[in-house]
Write an enzyme that holds these catalytic residues in place. Structure first.
Site, PDB file in Angstrom:
ATOM      1  CG  ASP A   1      -1.989  -1.130   1.135  1.00  0.00           C
ATOM      2  OD1 ASP A   1      -1.989  -1.889   0.164  1.00  0.00           O
ATOM      3  OD2 ASP A   1      -2.782  -1.248   2.093  1.00  0.00           O
TER       4      ASP A   1
ATOM      5  CG  HIS B   1      -8.540   4.915   3.012  1.00  0.00           C
ATOM      6  ND1 HIS B   1      -9.512   4.642   3.951  1.00  0.00           N
ATOM      7  CD2 HIS B   1      -7.949   3.724   2.738  1.00  0.00           C
ATOM      8  CE1 HIS B   1      -9.505   3.356   4.237  1.00  0.00           C
ATOM      9  NE2 HIS B   1      -8.562   2.764   3.508  1.00  0.00           N
TER      10      HIS B   1
ATOM     11  CE  LYS C   1      -3.973  -4.446   1.292  1.00  0.00           C
ATOM     12  NZ  LYS C   1      -4.731  -3.376   1.955  1.00  0.00           N
TER      13      LYS C   1
ATOM     14  CB  CYS D   1      -2.047  -3.236   5.186  1.00  0.00           C
ATOM     15  SG  CYS D   1      -3.764  -2.674   5.062  1.00  0.00           S
TER      16      CYS D   1
END
Ligand code: VGL
Ligand code: ZN
Length: 203
Positions: A8, A81, A106, A151
């Site tokens: 990410d 977001h 994801k 994450c």
């Protein structure tokens, strides 16, 4: 065989973004140096539809960082977001992605959040990453990116549970750190057998 999982590194998690991680952009040069040492580089991309269940704005009277009870358990609510197709969902422009062989999106199911790159937050819905890694003969996973306490943490623990050797590259990660989440994440990663390394030791 080893792989680097870059979690990410997107505009919304970097300074100026909607869910900015303090100094999140600092991981970029470290990640890029690391990537030189891997034949297998996988990027994850948080990729939510508008109105996603993890957004505080989807729940009347709720604010970011409040929690709610969903069918699958407690969910922290976030600012909107990484909405699909927006600039915030794009990878940071300084992150060079040419080498990546897989971009794993994801969080695209509107009713389920997904921190881990292996399983969504219902802990049942698989992303297919375990199969991808296994079929490519990968046994060791090095994890970098954002955010350490969400994450990265969940991907690391699930990676261990899926039978991989997992190394979190500490200096290539930054955390959100809300309500003691950094300390809790570290404790749970240690308990799961995740190991911590720093990038200079891998060169
Ligand atoms: C993340 C919160 C919500 C992360 C993604 O990338 O760590 N955290 N969505
Ligand atoms: Zn998200």
């Amino acid at each position: 065989m080893k792989a680097l999982l870059v979690v990410d590194v997107q505009n919304d998690f970097c300074p100026g973004g909607k869910l900015a991680v303090t100094r999140g952009h600092e991981v970029i040069p470290v990640v890029m140096r690391l990537a030189d040492q891997f034949d297998n580089v996988i990027l994850t991309q948080d990729w939510h539809p508008a109105g996603h269940v993890s957004f505080a704005s989807s729940h009347a009277g709720k604010s970011p960082f409040d929690t709610i009870e969903l069918d699958y358990g407690v969910q922290i609510l976030w600012p909107d977001h990484c909405v699909q197709g927006t600039a915030g969902a794009e990878f940071h422009p300084d992150l060079s992605v040419e080498k990546a062989t897989l971009i794993l999106r994801k969080g695209f199911h509107s009713r389920i959040d997904s921190y881990s790159a292996f399983f969504e937050n219902d802990r049942k819905t698989s992303t297919g990453l375990r199969g991808y890694l296994r079929e490519r003969g990968i046994r060791s996973l090095y994890i970098a990116g954002l955010a350490t306490d969400y994450c990265v943490h969940w991907s690391a623990v699930d990676g261990r549970n899926a039978g991989f050797d997992v190394y979190v590259v500490d200096d290539a990660c930054r955390g959100i750190d809300t309500m003691g989440s950094m300390e809790e994440a570290r404790t749970l990663m240690i308990k799961a057998g995740v190991r911590f390394v720093v990038s200079p030791s891998l060169e």
